[in-house]
Scaffold this active site. Structure first.
Site, mmCIF file in Angstrom:
data_model
loop_
_atom_site.group_PDB
_atom_site.id
_atom_site.type_symbol
_atom_site.label_atom_id
_atom_site.label_comp_id
_atom_site.label_asym_id
_atom_site.label_seq_id
_atom_site.Cartn_x
_atom_site.Cartn_y
_atom_site.Cartn_z
ATOM 1 N N ARG A 123 63.101 -5.880 98.059
ATOM 2 C CA ARG A 123 62.967 -4.458 98.464
ATOM 3 C C ARG A 123 63.229 -3.486 97.319
ATOM 4 O O ARG A 123 63.508 -2.313 97.549
ATOM 5 C CB ARG A 123 63.879 -4.122 99.647
ATOM 6 C CG ARG A 123 63.610 -4.972 100.868
ATOM 7 C CD ARG A 123 64.171 -4.353 102.117
ATOM 8 N NE ARG A 123 64.006 -5.229 103.247
ATOM 9 C CZ ARG A 123 64.908 -6.135 103.630
ATOM 10 N NH1 ARG A 123 66.053 -6.233 102.982
ATOM 11 N NH2 ARG A 123 64.671 -6.899 104.654
ATOM 12 N N LYS A 145 54.058 5.802 90.282
ATOM 13 C CA LYS A 145 52.992 5.304 91.156
ATOM 14 C C LYS A 145 52.703 3.861 90.765
ATOM 15 O O LYS A 145 52.362 3.586 89.611
ATOM 16 C CB LYS A 145 51.715 6.137 91.000
ATOM 17 C CG LYS A 145 51.653 7.352 91.889
ATOM 18 C CD LYS A 145 50.257 7.969 91.888
ATOM 19 C CE LYS A 145 50.206 9.185 92.804
ATOM 20 N NZ LYS A 145 48.876 9.837 92.795
ATOM 21 N N GLU A 187 42.620 11.212 80.147
ATOM 22 C CA GLU A 187 43.789 11.682 80.922
ATOM 23 C C GLU A 187 44.529 12.783 80.149
ATOM 24 O O GLU A 187 45.134 13.670 80.760
ATOM 25 C CB GLU A 187 44.736 10.519 81.254
ATOM 26 C CG GLU A 187 44.110 9.390 82.081
ATOM 27 C CD GLU A 187 44.103 9.630 83.598
ATOM 28 O OE1 GLU A 187 44.333 10.785 84.036
ATOM 29 O OE2 GLU A 187 43.858 8.655 84.340
ATOM 30 N N LYS A 229 53.446 15.857 82.597
ATOM 31 C CA LYS A 229 53.575 14.954 83.747
ATOM 32 C C LYS A 229 55.015 14.913 84.238
ATOM 33 O O LYS A 229 55.275 14.931 85.445
ATOM 34 C CB LYS A 229 53.074 13.550 83.392
ATOM 35 C CG LYS A 229 53.172 12.612 84.588
ATOM 36 C CD LYS A 229 52.096 11.584 84.674
ATOM 37 C CE LYS A 229 52.167 10.872 86.026
ATOM 38 N NZ LYS A 229 51.184 9.814 86.164
ATOM 39 N N GLU A 239 54.349 13.094 95.659
ATOM 40 C CA GLU A 239 53.044 13.738 95.880
ATOM 41 C C GLU A 239 52.960 14.395 97.261
ATOM 42 O O GLU A 239 51.993 14.202 98.008
ATOM 43 C CB GLU A 239 51.906 12.705 95.704
ATOM 44 C CG GLU A 239 50.571 13.364 95.407
ATOM 45 C CD GLU A 239 49.457 12.363 95.136
ATOM 46 O OE1 GLU A 239 48.679 12.631 94.208
ATOM 47 O OE2 GLU A 239 49.380 11.323 95.787
ATOM 48 N N ARG A 243 52.005 17.693 92.887
ATOM 49 C CA ARG A 243 51.664 16.529 92.051
ATOM 50 C C ARG A 243 50.192 16.141 92.192
ATOM 51 O O ARG A 243 49.606 15.555 91.270
ATOM 52 C CB ARG A 243 52.562 15.336 92.418
ATOM 53 C CG ARG A 243 52.214 14.097 91.604
ATOM 54 C CD ARG A 243 53.130 12.918 91.830
ATOM 55 N NE ARG A 243 52.700 11.803 91.005
ATOM 56 C CZ ARG A 243 53.438 10.766 90.696
ATOM 57 N NH1 ARG A 243 54.686 10.690 91.150
ATOM 58 N NH2 ARG A 243 52.966 9.804 89.948
ATOM 59 N N ASN A 247 45.557 14.333 90.114
ATOM 60 C CA ASN A 247 44.419 13.554 90.594
ATOM 61 C C ASN A 247 43.081 14.232 90.280
ATOM 62 O O ASN A 247 42.029 13.796 90.761
ATOM 63 C CB ASN A 247 44.572 13.348 92.103
ATOM 64 C CG ASN A 247 44.480 11.899 92.511
ATOM 65 O OD1 ASN A 247 43.584 11.528 93.254
ATOM 66 N ND2 ASN A 247 45.372 11.059 92.020
ATOM 67 N N HIS A 250 39.818 12.321 89.982
ATOM 68 C CA HIS A 250 40.028 10.964 90.475
ATOM 69 C C HIS A 250 39.312 10.679 91.795
ATOM 70 O O HIS A 250 39.033 9.523 92.099
ATOM 71 C CB HIS A 250 41.522 10.672 90.601
ATOM 72 C CG HIS A 250 42.190 10.420 89.281
ATOM 73 N ND1 HIS A 250 42.288 11.385 88.304
ATOM 74 C CD2 HIS A 250 42.773 9.305 88.756
ATOM 75 C CE1 HIS A 250 42.916 10.880 87.247
ATOM 76 N NE2 HIS A 250 43.221 9.620 87.497
ATOM 77 N N HIS A 254 37.527 7.421 91.137
ATOM 78 C CA HIS A 254 37.876 6.183 91.852
ATOM 79 C C HIS A 254 36.680 5.645 92.642
ATOM 80 O O HIS A 254 36.484 4.431 92.729
ATOM 81 C CB HIS A 254 39.045 6.431 92.804
ATOM 82 C CG HIS A 254 40.385 6.464 92.121
ATOM 83 N ND1 HIS A 254 41.550 6.764 92.778
ATOM 84 C CD2 HIS A 254 40.747 6.223 90.846
ATOM 85 C CE1 HIS A 254 42.563 6.720 91.934
ATOM 86 N NE2 HIS A 254 42.104 6.393 90.752
ATOM 87 N N HIS A 272 38.721 3.097 83.794
ATOM 88 C CA HIS A 272 39.357 4.190 84.543
ATOM 89 C C HIS A 272 39.234 5.536 83.825
ATOM 90 O O HIS A 272 38.828 6.536 84.426
ATOM 91 C CB HIS A 272 40.832 3.858 84.819
ATOM 92 C CG HIS A 272 41.546 4.955 85.562
ATOM 93 N ND1 HIS A 272 41.240 5.300 86.857
ATOM 94 C CD2 HIS A 272 42.522 5.821 85.168
ATOM 95 C CE1 HIS A 272 41.996 6.315 87.242
ATOM 96 N NE2 HIS A 272 42.790 6.653 86.242
HETATM 97 O O1 LIG Z 1 50.493 10.201 88.688
HETATM 98 C C1 LIG Z 1 49.690 10.694 89.468
HETATM 99 O O2 LIG Z 1 50.042 11.292 90.492
HETATM 100 C C2 LIG Z 1 48.244 10.557 89.241
HETATM 101 O O3 LIG Z 1 47.449 10.862 90.109
HETATM 102 C C3 LIG Z 1 47.820 10.043 87.909
HETATM 103 C C4 LIG Z 1 46.475 9.361 87.879
HETATM 104 O O4 LIG Z 1 45.930 9.560 86.604
HETATM 105 C C5 LIG Z 1 46.560 7.856 88.097
HETATM 106 O O5 LIG Z 1 45.296 7.291 87.847
HETATM 107 C C6 LIG Z 1 47.051 7.451 89.472
HETATM 108 O O6 LIG Z 1 47.313 6.080 89.518
HETATM 109 C C7 LIG Z 1 46.069 7.750 90.584
HETATM 110 O O7 LIG Z 1 46.755 7.663 91.767
HETATM 111 P P1 LIG Z 1 46.095 7.578 93.210
HETATM 112 O O8 LIG Z 1 47.180 8.048 94.106
HETATM 113 O O9 LIG Z 1 44.902 8.484 93.240
HETATM 114 O O10 LIG Z 1 45.704 6.165 93.411
HETATM 115 ZN ZN LIG Z 2 44.208 8.278 86.238
#
Ligand SMILES: O=C(O)C(=O)C[C@@H](O)[C@H](O)[C@H](O)COP(=O)(O)O
Ligand SMILES: [Zn+2]
Length: 367
Positions: A123, A145, A187, A229, A239, A243, A247, A250, A254, A272
């Site tokens: 855990r 993350k 980034e 950051k 988030e 925060r 994204n 993204h 993604h 990425h």
């Molecule tokens: O740290 C964060 O918050 C980010 O969104 C940074 C991104 O650059 C990173 O690729 C992150 O892993 C994306 O997260 P996700 O929640 O969209 O999967």
């Molecule tokens: Zn990223």
């Protein structure tokens, strides 16, 4: 490479980000270790270069430490539940106790997977991030993350699990393949795009030095990115709000990565950082389409990314409707529908809801 930078992440999980040359041989790597076990998690590209050095650093500071290794195949396609289980098995095989630490030595894939294993073993045990790519130094190693991908979508299984420390040895960037360097620069550009128009202008002025991997310029870009950051994740580690601007690009990026089967490392599919570069341009065009920012900002972003050697157009052969369906599994989506990070204008960003599907599709079609 230039001097050591220290960036502090505040909040409930405080930790330092150390940035500078030679840190893989620095005893500070061992400073946060609490127990008798450390598992070095790395991949087949990075482990032969640096794992022995890290192990030697750990053992010279803590001679009685029991150090194990889990070395996985490289690439985003390996960021899977199956590899995660292998990593967990490695912790079980060394009888890692709750005060053990995972040492994530590698790029974003290794850091995300190792961090997730640390979040889950008993855990939650400590993870120390030793990022070895530009992208992991400026982004994925910071902020906690952790995740693995599913065929259905990127980072869909994971946890927030802050590291005990992030230690970035900038000397390793000298042997980073140029494509990996450029991916990290995407980034870096993101921080200018969403937080800091002055930093964006600095990147425009230093684009050639960055592509040439000029030591001092790269170090400054890393430190400035990490400061941005660190500030936002200190205030919003899980988030819940602001925060989400990290994204930017993204939601589109993604979807492209997932649609291409995370094949970026081996083929002409996007990795990425490249997918985020294209995604940021699409997001900038979407911001223009909904009237949040002038189209000239999108063109400025395109021009900078182009100078940094990054793609800016949608890869051919991708179906806009399929991408839109992929985007519905984006983690920012809520019962009310998808949400996009849009700038308002370049240098500040926020979440937008209620963007009509047709507008998104139009941006995707024009690519
Ligand atoms: O740290 C964060 O918050 C980010 O969104 C940074 C991104 O650059 C990173 O690729 C992150 O892993 C994306 O997260 P996700 O929640 O969209 O999967
Ligand atoms: Zn990223």
């Amino acid at each position: 490479m230039s001097a050591l930078h220290t960036v502090k992440v505040e909040g409930e999980s405080r930790y330092d980000i150390l940035i500078g040359p030679g840190l893989l041989g620095d005893a500070r790597i061992a400073q946060t270790l609490r127990g008798r076990h450390a598992l070095i998690v790395s991949d087949v590209n990075v482990a032969p270069l640096y794992a022995d050095r890290v192990e030697a650093t750990l053992l010279s500071a803590r001679p009685s430490l029991h150090v194990g290794r889990y070395v996985m195949p490289a690439g985003e396609q390996e960021k899977t539940l199956a590899r995660f289980c292998e990593c967990i098995d490695a912790l079980a095989a060394m009888c890692a106790t709750r005060d053990a630490a995972v040492i994530a030595l590698g790029g974003g894939v290794v850091g995300d997977l190792a961090g997730f294993a640390a979040a889950c073993w008993m855990r939650g045990i400590d993870v120390i991030q030793l990022p070895t790519t530009l992208l992991s130094m400026v982004d994925s190693s910071v902020g906690g993350k952790t995740a693995v991908d599913l065929p259905a979508g990127k980072n869909l299984v994971g946890a927030f699990h802050a590291p005990r420390a992030v230690i970035a040895d900038t000397a390793v960037l000298r042997s980073l393949p140029p494509r990996e360097l450029r991916a990290g620069l995407a980034e870096v550009v993101k921080y200018g795009a969403v937080f800091d128009a002055g930093f964006f202008a600095w990147l425009e002025a230093h684009a050639d030095a960055l592509v040439a991997s000029e030591d001092a310029t790269l170090s400054e870009a890393i430190a400035r990115s990490c400061r941005h950051k660190a500030e936002v994740v200190s205030r919003d580690p899980f988030e819940q709000g602001e925060r989400a601007v990290l994204n930017f690009g993204h939601t589109f990026g993604h979807a492209i990565e997932t649609e291409q089967g995370y094949a970026g490392a081996q083929s002409d599919a996007l990795n990425h950082g490249e997918a985020v570069a294209v995604g940021m341009v699409l997001a900038a065009k979407l911001a223009a389409a909904v009237g949040w920012a002038p189209l000239s900002d999108a063109h400025r972003l395109e021009a900078l990314l182009h100078r940094l050697g990054l793609p800016t157009a949608m890869p051919t052969g991708l179906d806009p409707s399929r991408l839109l369906e992929r985007m519905r599994l984006d983690k920012k989506a809520q019962a009310g529908g998808m949400r996009f990070v849009l700038w308002k204008p370049l240098g500040s960003a926020t979440l937008a809801s209620g963007v009509p599907d047709e507008t998104v599709l139009e941006v995707l079609r024009r690519g």
